[in-house]
Design a protein around this motif. Structure first.
Motif, PDB file in Angstrom:
ATOM      1  N   VAL A  15      30.802  32.063  37.946  1.00 13.30           N
ATOM      2  CA  VAL A  15      31.370  33.160  37.163  1.00 13.30           C
ATOM      3  C   VAL A  15      30.576  34.448  37.360  1.00 13.30           C
ATOM      4  O   VAL A  15      31.151  35.537  37.442  1.00 13.30           O
ATOM      5  CB  VAL A  15      31.442  32.772  35.672  1.00 13.30           C
ATOM      6  N   LEU A  16      29.264  34.342  37.445  1.00 12.07           N
ATOM      7  CA  LEU A  16      28.447  35.524  37.696  1.00 12.07           C
ATOM      8  C   LEU A  16      28.888  36.223  38.978  1.00 12.07           C
ATOM      9  O   LEU A  16      29.171  37.433  38.989  1.00 12.07           O
ATOM     10  CB  LEU A  16      26.968  35.133  37.785  1.00 12.07           C
ATOM     11  N   LEU A  17      28.962  35.483  40.083  1.00  9.76           N
ATOM     12  CA  LEU A  17      29.326  36.083  41.354  1.00  9.76           C
ATOM     13  C   LEU A  17      30.804  36.489  41.393  1.00  9.76           C
ATOM     14  O   LEU A  17      31.156  37.560  41.894  1.00  9.76           O
ATOM     15  CB  LEU A  17      29.014  35.115  42.495  1.00  9.76           C
ATOM     16  N   GLY A  18      31.669  35.635  40.855  1.00  9.51           N
ATOM     17  CA  GLY A  18      33.096  35.928  40.891  1.00  9.51           C
ATOM     18  C   GLY A  18      33.475  37.133  40.050  1.00  9.51           C
ATOM     19  O   GLY A  18      34.197  38.030  40.506  1.00  9.51           O
ATOM     20  N   ASN A  19      33.001  37.191  38.819  1.00 10.38           N
ATOM     21  CA  ASN A  19      33.320  38.339  37.975  1.00 10.38           C
ATOM     22  C   ASN A  19      32.592  39.597  38.438  1.00 10.38           C
ATOM     23  O   ASN A  19      33.074  40.711  38.247  1.00 10.38           O
ATOM     24  CB  ASN A  19      32.982  38.040  36.516  1.00 10.38           C
ATOM     25  N   ALA A  20      31.422  39.420  39.054  1.00  8.42           N
ATOM     26  CA  ALA A  20      30.686  40.579  39.544  1.00  8.42           C
ATOM     27  C   ALA A  20      31.423  41.263  40.687  1.00  8.42           C
ATOM     28  O   ALA A  20      31.403  42.503  40.789  1.00  8.42           O
ATOM     29  CB  ALA A  20      29.275  40.172  39.985  1.00  8.42           C
ATOM     30  N   VAL A  21      32.074  40.484  41.561  1.00 11.45           N
ATOM     31  CA  VAL A  21      32.810  41.140  42.645  1.00 11.45           C
ATOM     32  C   VAL A  21      33.996  41.911  42.081  1.00 11.45           C
ATOM     33  O   VAL A  21      34.344  42.991  42.578  1.00 11.45           O
ATOM     34  CB  VAL A  21      33.253  40.131  43.734  1.00 11.45           C
ATOM     35  N   GLU A 112      36.967  54.255  31.681  1.00 15.96           N
ATOM     36  CA  GLU A 112      37.733  54.569  30.476  1.00 15.96           C
ATOM     37  C   GLU A 112      38.800  53.528  30.164  1.00 15.96           C
ATOM     38  O   GLU A 112      39.085  53.255  29.001  1.00 15.96           O
ATOM     39  CB  GLU A 112      38.387  55.943  30.622  1.00 15.96           C
ATOM     40  N   ASP A 113      39.388  52.933  31.180  1.00  9.82           N
ATOM     41  CA  ASP A 113      40.521  52.022  31.000  1.00  9.82           C
ATOM     42  C   ASP A 113      40.050  50.703  30.396  1.00  9.82           C
ATOM     43  O   ASP A 113      39.306  49.942  31.017  1.00  9.82           O
ATOM     44  CB  ASP A 113      41.196  51.779  32.350  1.00  9.82           C
ATOM     45  N   LYS A 114      40.503  50.416  29.187  1.00  9.81           N
ATOM     46  CA  LYS A 114      40.082  49.196  28.481  1.00  9.81           C
ATOM     47  C   LYS A 114      40.636  47.939  29.152  1.00  9.81           C
ATOM     48  O   LYS A 114      39.988  46.886  29.132  1.00  9.81           O
ATOM     49  CB  LYS A 114      40.526  49.266  27.017  1.00  9.81           C
ATOM     50  N   GLU A 115      41.822  48.021  29.738  1.00 15.29           N
ATOM     51  CA  GLU A 115      42.387  46.858  30.423  1.00 15.29           C
ATOM     52  C   GLU A 115      41.606  46.529  31.682  1.00 15.29           C
ATOM     53  O   GLU A 115      41.470  45.345  32.038  1.00 15.29           O
ATOM     54  CB  GLU A 115      43.860  47.112  30.751  1.00 15.29           C
ATOM     55  N   VAL A 116      41.099  47.527  32.356  1.00 17.55           N
ATOM     56  CA  VAL A 116      40.264  47.300  33.534  1.00 17.55           C
ATOM     57  C   VAL A 116      38.990  46.570  33.130  1.00 17.55           C
ATOM     58  O   VAL A 116      38.541  45.638  33.812  1.00 17.55           O
ATOM     59  CB  VAL A 116      39.941  48.636  34.238  1.00 17.55           C
ATOM     60  N   LYS A 117      38.397  46.954  32.016  1.00 22.04           N
ATOM     61  CA  LYS A 117      37.178  46.293  31.543  1.00 22.04           C
ATOM     62  C   LYS A 117      37.447  44.825  31.249  1.00 22.04           C
ATOM     63  O   LYS A 117      36.649  43.953  31.613  1.00 22.04           O
ATOM     64  CB  LYS A 117      36.644  46.995  30.296  1.00 22.04           C
ATOM     65  N   LEU A 118      38.562  44.531  30.600  1.00 24.91           N
ATOM     66  CA  LEU A 118      38.904  43.138  30.316  1.00 24.91           C
ATOM     67  C   LEU A 118      39.138  42.367  31.603  1.00 24.91           C
ATOM     68  O   LEU A 118      38.737  41.195  31.719  1.00 24.91           O
ATOM     69  CB  LEU A 118      40.151  43.074  29.433  1.00 24.91           C
ATOM     70  N   ALA A 119      39.747  43.018  32.601  1.00 24.04           N
ATOM     71  CA  ALA A 119      40.074  42.343  33.857  1.00 24.04           C
ATOM     72  C   ALA A 119      38.840  41.914  34.640  1.00 24.04           C
ATOM     73  O   ALA A 119      38.926  41.038  35.497  1.00 24.04           O
ATOM     74  CB  ALA A 119      40.945  43.247  34.720  1.00 24.04           C
ATOM     75  N   VAL A 120      37.693  42.517  34.361  1.00 19.39           N
ATOM     76  CA  VAL A 120      36.454  42.058  34.983  1.00 19.39           C
ATOM     77  C   VAL A 120      36.156  40.625  34.575  1.00 19.39           C
ATOM     78  O   VAL A 120      35.661  39.821  35.374  1.00 19.39           O
ATOM     79  CB  VAL A 120      35.276  42.979  34.596  1.00 19.39           C
ATOM     80  N   PHE A 121      36.486  40.272  33.347  1.00 22.69           N
ATOM     81  CA  PHE A 121      36.056  38.992  32.786  1.00 22.69           C
ATOM     82  C   PHE A 121      37.122  37.903  32.817  1.00 22.69           C
ATOM     83  O   PHE A 121      36.795  36.729  33.003  1.00 22.69           O
ATOM     84  CB  PHE A 121      35.593  39.203  31.339  1.00 22.69           C
ATOM     85  N   CYS A 122      38.366  38.246  32.602  1.00 24.07           N
ATOM     86  CA  CYS A 122      39.389  37.207  32.514  1.00 24.07           C
ATOM     87  C   CYS A 122      40.687  37.706  33.129  1.00 24.07           C
ATOM     88  O   CYS A 122      40.835  38.884  33.444  1.00 24.07           O
ATOM     89  CB  CYS A 122      39.599  36.780  31.063  1.00 24.07           C
ATOM     90  N   THR A 123      41.616  36.797  33.297  1.00 22.70           N
ATOM     91  CA  THR A 123      42.835  37.114  34.036  1.00 22.70           C
ATOM     92  C   THR A 123      43.925  37.644  33.121  1.00 22.70           C
ATOM     93  O   THR A 123      43.904  37.456  31.908  1.00 22.70           O
ATOM     94  CB  THR A 123      43.361  35.874  34.775  1.00 22.70           C
TER      95      THR A 123
END
Length: 234
Positions: A15-21, A112-123
């Motif tokens: 998850v560290l590497l996958g979410n980091a990319v 700024e985009d809150k959906e982009v921030k969420l997309a870093v972590f989950c689908t």
């Protein structure tokens, strides 16, 4: 304890590497900003292969509750060990995503985009359609489990299997990842979603719990189907 820690640390690394990319590609002012879906899919393929190399001989390298459950269903893994594996996977996924938050904290602040921030972590789906989104996760995870079991039908040189597993994940991402972001792993989605919900992500939005059941149920159903079809053929 070594098995528990192996699944925990292995899922953490995944998850560290996958979410980091993902963070590197979609957050503002990163070195990799805008580098695209091929980079994300490649990063996730490597994120899976690396911990499989490290922990395959220790835990079997599940790192995925859907894999663990499907192997138990076909009698290839003891049911009494399933809860321990799933707990380890969820804890590892939570910690791995927390490390991504720390490493990219400045970039979360600049985004700024809150959906982009969420997309870093989950689908989340590009087009929200419950039935199609669920089917997509079922199909993707069916391919994952069926292919992982199926590669055992061909003789492989020692040390090659983790590379092939990474290739399978990469293929799923490139070919089937477009509609939903290819969770294909309940822990990989739920652990980071919990982290997003509980921890101070800068200017975060909603954690989209209304969608959260799809990357849990879909992968479990798909994994069981993939395992059952495999044993019915081989």
């Amino acid at each position: 304890m070594s098995v528990f820690l192996g699944e925990l640390v292995g899922t953490l690394l995944l998850v560290l590497l996958g979410n980091a990319v993902v963070a590197n590609v979609i957050l503002s002012k990163t070195k990799g900003n805008g580098s695209g879906w091929i980079v994300i899919s490649t990063g996730w393929a490597l994120a899976v292969a690396i911990p499989v190399f490290i922990f395959g001989s220790v835990t079997g390298a599940h790192f995925n509750p859907a894999v663990t459950i499907s192997l138990a269903v076909i009698g290839s893994f003891p049911w009494e060990n399933v809860p321990m594996y799933i707990v380890a996977q969820l804890i590892g996924a939570f910690i791995g995503s927390l490390l991504v938050l720390i490493c990219y904290y400045n970039h979360f602040e600049k985004t700024e985009d809150k959906e982009v921030k969420l997309a870093v972590f989950c689908t989340g789906p590009e087009i929200r359609n419950t039935k199609i989104n669920l089917i997509t996760e079922i199909v993707g995870t069916f391919v994952l489990v069926f292919a992982i079991l199926g590669i055992g039908q061909s003789p492989l040189a020692e040390g090659i299997q983790p590379i092939v597993v990474g290739m399978i994940v990469g293929a799923i991402g490139l070919c089937l990842g477009g509609p939903t972001g290819y969770a294909i792993n309940p822990a990989r989605d739920l652990g980071p979603r919990l982290m997003h919900y509980l921890m101070p992500v800068p200017n975060k939005g909603d954690s989209d719990w209304g969608y959260a059941w799809i990357p849990i149920v879909g992968p479990i159903v798909g994994a069981i189907a993939g395992a059952l079809v495999y044993i019915s053929i081989f």
